[in-house]
Motif scaffolding. Sequence first.
Motif, PDB file in Angstrom:
ATOM      1  N   VAL A  34       0.513  -6.068 -18.857  1.00  0.00           N
ATOM      2  CA  VAL A  34       0.032  -6.696 -20.085  1.00  0.00           C
ATOM      3  C   VAL A  34       0.276  -8.200 -20.001  1.00  0.00           C
ATOM      4  N   SER A  35       1.525  -8.561 -19.853  1.00  0.00           N
ATOM      5  CA  SER A  35       1.898  -9.963 -19.706  1.00  0.00           C
ATOM      6  C   SER A  35       3.343 -10.027 -19.264  1.00  0.00           C
ATOM      7  N   SER A  36       3.648 -10.969 -18.391  1.00  0.00           N
ATOM      8  CA  SER A  36       5.021 -11.103 -17.927  1.00  0.00           C
ATOM      9  C   SER A  36       5.207 -12.449 -17.241  1.00  0.00           C
ATOM     10  N   SER A  37       6.371 -13.026 -17.451  1.00  0.00           N
ATOM     11  CA  SER A  37       6.691 -14.284 -16.763  1.00  0.00           C
ATOM     12  C   SER A  37       7.427 -14.017 -15.460  1.00  0.00           C
ATOM     13  N   ARG A  38       7.794 -12.754 -15.243  1.00  0.00           N
ATOM     14  CA  ARG A  38       8.524 -12.373 -14.026  1.00  0.00           C
ATOM     15  C   ARG A  38       7.985 -11.050 -13.522  1.00  0.00           C
ATOM     16  N   LEU A  39       7.513 -11.055 -12.309  1.00  0.00           N
ATOM     17  CA  LEU A  39       6.912  -9.858 -11.734  1.00  0.00           C
ATOM     18  C   LEU A  39       7.683  -9.476 -10.478  1.00  0.00           C
ATOM     19  N   GLU A  40       8.367  -8.336 -10.552  1.00  0.00           N
ATOM     20  CA  GLU A  40       9.148  -7.874  -9.407  1.00  0.00           C
ATOM     21  C   GLU A  40       8.849  -6.395  -9.166  1.00  0.00           C
ATOM     22  N   ILE A  41       8.373  -6.087  -7.970  1.00  0.00           N
ATOM     23  CA  ILE A  41       8.001  -4.724  -7.607  1.00  0.00           C
ATOM     24  C   ILE A  41       8.687  -4.370  -6.297  1.00  0.00           C
ATOM     25  N   ASN A  42       9.408  -3.251  -6.289  1.00  0.00           N
ATOM     26  CA  ASN A  42      10.093  -2.807  -5.086  1.00  0.00           C
ATOM     27  C   ASN A  42       9.708  -1.370  -4.765  1.00  0.00           C
ATOM     28  N   GLY A  43       9.542  -1.095  -3.482  1.00  0.00           N
ATOM     29  CA  GLY A  43       9.258   0.258  -3.031  1.00  0.00           C
ATOM     30  C   GLY A  43      10.130   0.599  -1.836  1.00  0.00           C
ATOM     31  N   ASN A  44      10.559   1.849  -1.758  1.00  0.00           N
ATOM     32  CA  ASN A  44      11.417   2.288  -0.661  1.00  0.00           C
ATOM     33  C   ASN A  44      10.885   3.575  -0.052  1.00  0.00           C
ATOM     34  N   ILE A  45      11.016   3.683   1.260  1.00  0.00           N
ATOM     35  CA  ILE A  45      10.692   4.924   1.950  1.00  0.00           C
ATOM     36  C   ILE A  45      11.640   5.056   3.132  1.00  0.00           C
ATOM     37  N   ARG A  46      12.149   6.247   3.337  1.00  0.00           N
ATOM     38  CA  ARG A  46      13.093   6.479   4.434  1.00  0.00           C
ATOM     39  C   ARG A  46      12.351   6.442   5.768  1.00  0.00           C
ATOM     40  N   SER A  47      12.904   5.714   6.717  1.00  0.00           N
ATOM     41  CA  SER A  47      12.225   5.526   7.996  1.00  0.00           C
ATOM     42  C   SER A  47      12.037   6.840   8.752  1.00  0.00           C
ATOM     43  N   LYS A  48      12.896   7.829   8.483  1.00  0.00           N
ATOM     44  CA  LYS A  48      12.765   9.107   9.191  1.00  0.00           C
ATOM     45  C   LYS A  48      11.500   9.861   8.784  1.00  0.00           C
ATOM     46  N   LYS A  49      10.893   9.464   7.652  1.00  0.00           N
ATOM     47  CA  LYS A  49       9.647  10.089   7.227  1.00  0.00           C
ATOM     48  C   LYS A  49       8.458   9.582   8.047  1.00  0.00           C
ATOM     49  N   LEU A  50       8.621   8.420   8.687  1.00  0.00           N
ATOM     50  CA  LEU A  50       7.520   7.792   9.400  1.00  0.00           C
ATOM     51  C   LEU A  50       7.430   8.308  10.828  1.00  0.00           C
ATOM     52  N   SER A  51       6.291   8.061  11.463  1.00  0.00           N
ATOM     53  CA  SER A  51       6.111   8.464  12.854  1.00  0.00           C
ATOM     54  C   SER A  51       6.915   7.542  13.764  1.00  0.00           C
ATOM     55  N   PRO A  52       7.617   8.088  14.750  1.00  0.00           N
ATOM     56  CA  PRO A  52       8.404   7.241  15.652  1.00  0.00           C
ATOM     57  C   PRO A  52       7.506   6.407  16.568  1.00  0.00           C
ATOM     58  N   ASN A  53       8.071   5.300  17.049  1.00  0.00           N
ATOM     59  CA  ASN A  53       7.365   4.420  18.000  1.00  0.00           C
ATOM     60  C   ASN A  53       5.993   3.999  17.476  1.00  0.00           C
ATOM     61  N   THR A  54       5.952   3.669  16.191  1.00  0.00           N
ATOM     62  CA  THR A  54       4.693   3.304  15.540  1.00  0.00           C
ATOM     63  C   THR A  54       4.850   1.991  14.784  1.00  0.00           C
ATOM     64  N   LYS A  55       3.860   1.118  14.912  1.00  0.00           N
ATOM     65  CA  LYS A  55       3.864  -0.136  14.167  1.00  0.00           C
ATOM     66  C   LYS A  55       3.243   0.122  12.798  1.00  0.00           C
ATOM     67  N   TYR A  56       3.995  -0.165  11.733  1.00  0.00           N
ATOM     68  CA  TYR A  56       3.520   0.090  10.378  1.00  0.00           C
ATOM     69  C   TYR A  56       3.253  -1.217   9.635  1.00  0.00           C
ATOM     70  N   GLY A  57       2.352  -1.155   8.685  1.00  0.00           N
ATOM     71  CA  GLY A  57       2.098  -2.265   7.778  1.00  0.00           C
ATOM     72  C   GLY A  57       2.365  -1.807   6.354  1.00  0.00           C
ATOM     73  N   ALA A  58       2.752  -2.733   5.497  1.00  0.00           N
ATOM     74  CA  ALA A  58       3.002  -2.425   4.080  1.00  0.00           C
ATOM     75  C   ALA A  58       2.001  -3.208   3.231  1.00  0.00           C
ATOM     76  N   TYR A  59       1.350  -2.526   2.307  1.00  0.00           N
ATOM     77  CA  TYR A  59       0.319  -3.143   1.486  1.00  0.00           C
ATOM     78  C   TYR A  59       0.583  -2.841   0.017  1.00  0.00           C
ATOM     79  N   LEU A  60       0.280  -3.815  -0.836  1.00  0.00           N
ATOM     80  CA  LEU A  60       0.330  -3.608  -2.280  1.00  0.00           C
ATOM     81  C   LEU A  60      -1.104  -3.386  -2.751  1.00  0.00           C
ATOM     82  N   LEU A  61      -1.377  -2.195  -3.291  1.00  0.00           N
ATOM     83  CA  LEU A  61      -2.719  -1.859  -3.755  1.00  0.00           C
ATOM     84  C   LEU A  61      -2.798  -2.095  -5.261  1.00  0.00           C
ATOM     85  N   LEU A  62      -3.706  -2.957  -5.673  1.00  0.00           N
ATOM     86  CA  LEU A  62      -3.850  -3.235  -7.102  1.00  0.00           C
ATOM     87  C   LEU A  62      -5.306  -3.535  -7.437  1.00  0.00           C
TER      88      LEU A  62
END
Length: 206
Positions: free
Chosen positions: A139-167
């Motif tokens: 709606v409106s904000s003077s401070r915008l802080e968004i954090n996301g976490n995921i455990r690395s063991k959930k990801l595929s090993p030996n893989t280069k990952y990218g992180a994206y904010l979808l909005l």
Amino acid sequence: MEVSVSGMNVLPESCVAVILSLTSPSDACKSSSVSTVFGSAADSDLVWDKFLPSDYHEIVSKACNTTFLFASKKQLYHLLCNPVLIADGKMSFKLDRPSGRKSYILSARQLSISSSNDPMFWTWKSIPESRFSEVAELVSSSRLEINGNIRSKKLSPNTKYGAYLLLKITERAYGLDLIPSETSIEIGNQSFKNTAYLRCQDDKKQ
């Protein structure tokens, strides 16, 4: 040492299956046209069990509003190449079809958003184009802080990952292109920081 296709055809199907399981899903599918032995081996559970993620039992058991009907591991693999809601509908999971690498999307409810429970700053609503049941609308904000976490063991090993904010940005949105936002990714004790504009209407800005 080179081995001809005719020479490979004398190998037992189980041996060919072991060889194909050391390749990739894309290579296994292509090899099925080589011969009937390769075609049969490329469809075997031995091959596709290697391509499925080690935690696929957990993913299938926790899938929301999805019934997996499959007659083979290959069929299950291709089913998981389509987005599947997990974690009580707060995460989306899918496999990359050519490689079998895992990817995730966290819903807004799975993120930590500053003041997200204050209706003066945020509202929660459903929109038909979202894969998740709820999205957060600023709606409106003077401070915008968004954090996301995921455990690395959930990801595929030996893989280069990218992180994206979808909005999705509406026409009436303002202020997102005034100053750049700080972005950061933390893996263990390592932190990688950068800046980016959430809305960029000026080609000189990145």
